[in-house]
Design a protein around this motif. Sequence first.
Motif, PDB file in Angstrom:
ATOM      1  N   LYS A  83       1.884  -4.630   3.413  1.00 44.60           N
ATOM      2  CA  LYS A  83       2.931  -3.725   3.878  1.00 44.60           C
ATOM      3  C   LYS A  83       2.681  -2.334   3.301  1.00 44.60           C
ATOM      4  O   LYS A  83       2.114  -2.188   2.222  1.00 44.60           O
ATOM      5  N   GLU A  84       3.121  -1.330   4.032  1.00 47.42           N
ATOM      6  CA  GLU A  84       2.969   0.050   3.580  1.00 47.42           C
ATOM      7  C   GLU A  84       4.306   0.609   3.108  1.00 47.42           C
ATOM      8  O   GLU A  84       5.372   0.173   3.547  1.00 47.42           O
ATOM      9  N   THR A  85       4.238   1.576   2.196  1.00 50.68           N
ATOM     10  CA  THR A  85       5.431   2.258   1.708  1.00 50.68           C
ATOM     11  C   THR A  85       5.097   3.722   1.459  1.00 50.68           C
ATOM     12  O   THR A  85       3.944   4.059   1.163  1.00 50.68           O
ATOM     13  N   ARG A  86       6.087   4.575   1.571  1.00 48.22           N
ATOM     14  CA  ARG A  86       5.872   5.999   1.270  1.00 48.22           C
ATOM     15  C   ARG A  86       5.816   6.232  -0.232  1.00 48.22           C
ATOM     16  O   ARG A  86       5.402   7.298  -0.679  1.00 48.22           O
ATOM     17  N   THR A 104      -2.505   2.090  -6.945  1.00 40.18           N
ATOM     18  CA  THR A 104      -2.997   2.526  -5.640  1.00 40.18           C
ATOM     19  C   THR A 104      -4.513   2.643  -5.552  1.00 40.18           C
ATOM     20  O   THR A 104      -5.054   2.695  -4.450  1.00 40.18           O
ATOM     21  N   ILE A 129       0.860  -1.187   0.000  1.00 39.93           N
ATOM     22  CA  ILE A 129       0.000   0.000   0.000  1.00 39.93           C
ATOM     23  C   ILE A 129       0.895   1.236   0.000  1.00 39.93           C
ATOM     24  O   ILE A 129       1.619   1.496   0.965  1.00 39.93           O
ATOM     25  N   SER A 130       0.831   1.981  -1.089  1.00 36.58           N
ATOM     26  CA  SER A 130       1.698   3.152  -1.245  1.00 36.58           C
ATOM     27  C   SER A 130       0.973   4.438  -0.874  1.00 36.58           C
ATOM     28  O   SER A 130      -0.192   4.649  -1.245  1.00 36.58           O
ATOM     29  N   GLU A 131       1.673   5.316  -0.142  1.00 33.58           N
ATOM     30  CA  GLU A 131       1.134   6.635   0.168  1.00 33.58           C
ATOM     31  C   GLU A 131       1.157   7.547  -1.049  1.00 33.58           C
ATOM     32  O   GLU A 131       0.457   8.564  -1.087  1.00 33.58           O
ATOM     33  N   GLU A 159      10.998   2.682  -2.502  1.00 34.95           N
ATOM     34  CA  GLU A 159       9.863   1.802  -2.254  1.00 34.95           C
ATOM     35  C   GLU A 159      10.231   0.342  -2.525  1.00 34.95           C
ATOM     36  O   GLU A 159       9.575  -0.569  -2.025  1.00 34.95           O
ATOM     37  N   ASP A 177      11.016  -1.523   0.637  1.00 36.77           N
ATOM     38  CA  ASP A 177       9.839  -2.014   1.352  1.00 36.77           C
ATOM     39  C   ASP A 177       9.319  -3.291   0.710  1.00 36.77           C
ATOM     40  O   ASP A 177       8.903  -4.226   1.406  1.00 36.77           O
TER      41      ASP A 177
END
Length: 271
Positions: free
Chosen positions: A106-109, A86, A75-77, A115, A118
Amino acid sequence: MLEFIERVLGAFCNWECLHDAFCLLNAFALQHIHNFIKAPRRLFHLFGKFHVNSTYAVYLAKQQKHNIKYLVSIISENPDSYMFHTANIGLASVQAKVMNIPVIIKETRGEKEKELLDLEAAIKEAAQKHSISGIVCGAIASKYQRSRVDKIAKKLGLVSLTPLWHKDPETLLRDMLRAGFRIIITAVSAEGFGQSWLGRIIDEQTIQDLLELNKKHGVHISGEGGEYETLVLDCPLFAKSIKITESDVWWQGNSGRLMIKDVVLEDKTAD
């Protein structure tokens, strides 16, 4: 000897012949190689792109008798991530549920290249904890994405499989429809698209319209360049179908998203 080696190499160049290659290697008693690349029956799938291509790659892998043990969703910000789709990525857990496959989220910026660290961490965790031997990736034409997944796989000693690689995108879409995939478009970001594309079911007419956009504006027919994103509502992998019950539309310029707010799972009717 030369004939045997040619048979092995030829099998490795063909996705459908991977098992034959492993059998040939085993028969020739190359144990040190066999221990490293024995048939990758326990795989996990990179679900971070959350595109129909990803789901179809899982479908093909299972058709080839591979055992998909886990899905990985990143999940990318950053809505403009270079690696990950996204739009409505939160629904990855719903798809995993109807496929009855555990998902690692998992999250990533979403910072370019960073990325990937991550992604690597998520893959490493899955490989170490769950005895995974390979990765399935849904890339069709993006060298950027495939090369980076391959690099991570090689670093971690995993097999990287891309069953859709360089397949004709028009043929792929039709193959998906014939296989029973029900797909909607959830985001668009390219010249030629309008708001009416959001929520549109992919059918034969949609494919024809995509072909026209390809001719006029260079839109990739499968959306590989991020021109559009999709959500699979139903397919043979799903125990239940997904029905959207609440959504909003965001639109700006020639880009927009179908923001899915709620879904329900429905029993599948017999054909």
